[in-house]
Enzyme design. Sequence first.
Site, PDB file in Angstrom:
ATOM      1  N   HIS A   1       0.957  -1.107  -0.006  1.00 15.12           N
ATOM      2  CA  HIS A   1       0.090   0.070   0.029  1.00 15.12           C
ATOM      3  C   HIS A   1       0.959   1.466   0.125  1.00 15.12           C
ATOM      4  O   HIS A   1       0.442   2.293  -0.445  1.00 15.12           O
ATOM      5  CB  HIS A   1      -0.799   0.196   1.380  1.00 15.12           C
ATOM      6  CG  HIS A   1      -1.985  -1.055   1.347  1.00 15.12           C
ATOM      7  ND1 HIS A   1      -1.834  -2.407   1.783  1.00 15.12           N
ATOM      8  CD2 HIS A   1      -3.452  -1.011   0.720  1.00 15.12           C
ATOM      9  CE1 HIS A   1      -2.997  -2.981   1.299  1.00 15.12           C
ATOM     10  NE2 HIS A   1      -3.933  -2.027   0.819  1.00 15.12           N
TER      11      HIS A   1
ATOM     12  N   ASP B   1      -4.545  -5.842  -8.347  1.00 18.36           N
ATOM     13  CA  ASP B   1      -4.619  -4.978  -6.994  1.00 18.36           C
ATOM     14  C   ASP B   1      -4.890  -3.448  -7.554  1.00 18.36           C
ATOM     15  O   ASP B   1      -4.799  -2.971  -8.593  1.00 18.36           O
ATOM     16  CB  ASP B   1      -3.428  -5.060  -6.065  1.00 18.36           C
ATOM     17  CG  ASP B   1      -3.921  -4.973  -4.855  1.00 18.36           C
ATOM     18  OD1 ASP B   1      -5.073  -4.804  -4.392  1.00 18.36           O
ATOM     19  OD2 ASP B   1      -3.427  -5.582  -3.823  1.00 18.36           O
TER      20      ASP B   1
END
Length: 335
Positions: A180, A249
Amino acid sequence: MAPRAAIFGCLGPVLSAEETAFFRAADPWGFILFARNIETPGQLRSLTAQLRDAVGRDAPILIDQEGGRVARLRAPHWREWDAALDFAQRAGANAPQAMHLRGRMIAAELHDLGIDVNCAPMLDVATQDSHAIILNRCYGYDPETVAANGRALAEGQLAGGVLPIIKHIPGHGRASLDSHFDLPKLDTPLADLQASDFVPFSRLSDLPMAMTAHIIYSAIDPQNCATLSPAVIDVIRQDIGFGGLLMTDDLSMKALSGSFEERTATALTAGCDVILHCNGERGEMEPILSETPELSGLAASRAEATLDLRHSPEPFDTAQAEDALALLMEDAVHG
């Protein structure tokens, strides 16, 4: 016209008129929900209906409801779960049966809300180096355990009318950084990846959807993370044998660099079928759309085959499932 090869998020618990118009024009293949979109069961049923109305079809609606830390549906309206690794280890030899019940019970909650895809099972193999963002979400420390527990959870979800997504292909367990915020790079030899990380994904390669890992596997492609790498996606297709719909993703994660146009074009060129963008920010979705075509060819066939697997849930009694799960856990303690 076919839908665009994208899955988008929205900003809040109700679609604004502007969002509705945007989604109607953009026509993404599907949508994904987060905690910011969730208040009550009634509100959520209304939102899933609004999203489908915006595109005029029964679009797939995704969520991350792994249980544990990554759970968008929380108490008091929905069941709280232990983290998957703790849950599976506590169940011991009964873990596959317990994971099946977990998947079936989660699916019952999701299907009731109009959500028909769950971003699980997570097939990353836990290691001593796994970042905390991954570790307790894993299903075990060896590939066969992960595969068995992942298969059980996936079959529980499918019985409940909810499609599974295997993630993060071809394996996130060794990463010591959180993608992230950073781009992990693994220097693991290919033979080691094949002997461990790839195994659960190969065992479950028949499932309909998979989500890529924003990780560099230097033994395959020293420059590009899996999401953006033709070489890694070739391994996913040929070596691992995954033939279903391959989605990225989230493209807004900090592991990726470059403009959203560049990220999108590179991911699609590399071989991803569908782009995932989660935060609902129109200023990011518009540049993604500029590089996102309508679904066509193999990607369209895979998307159609995925949606063909949707079905009404099999008969299910939540109270009986709770009792069965409690007995499994008790047996594991005393066994």
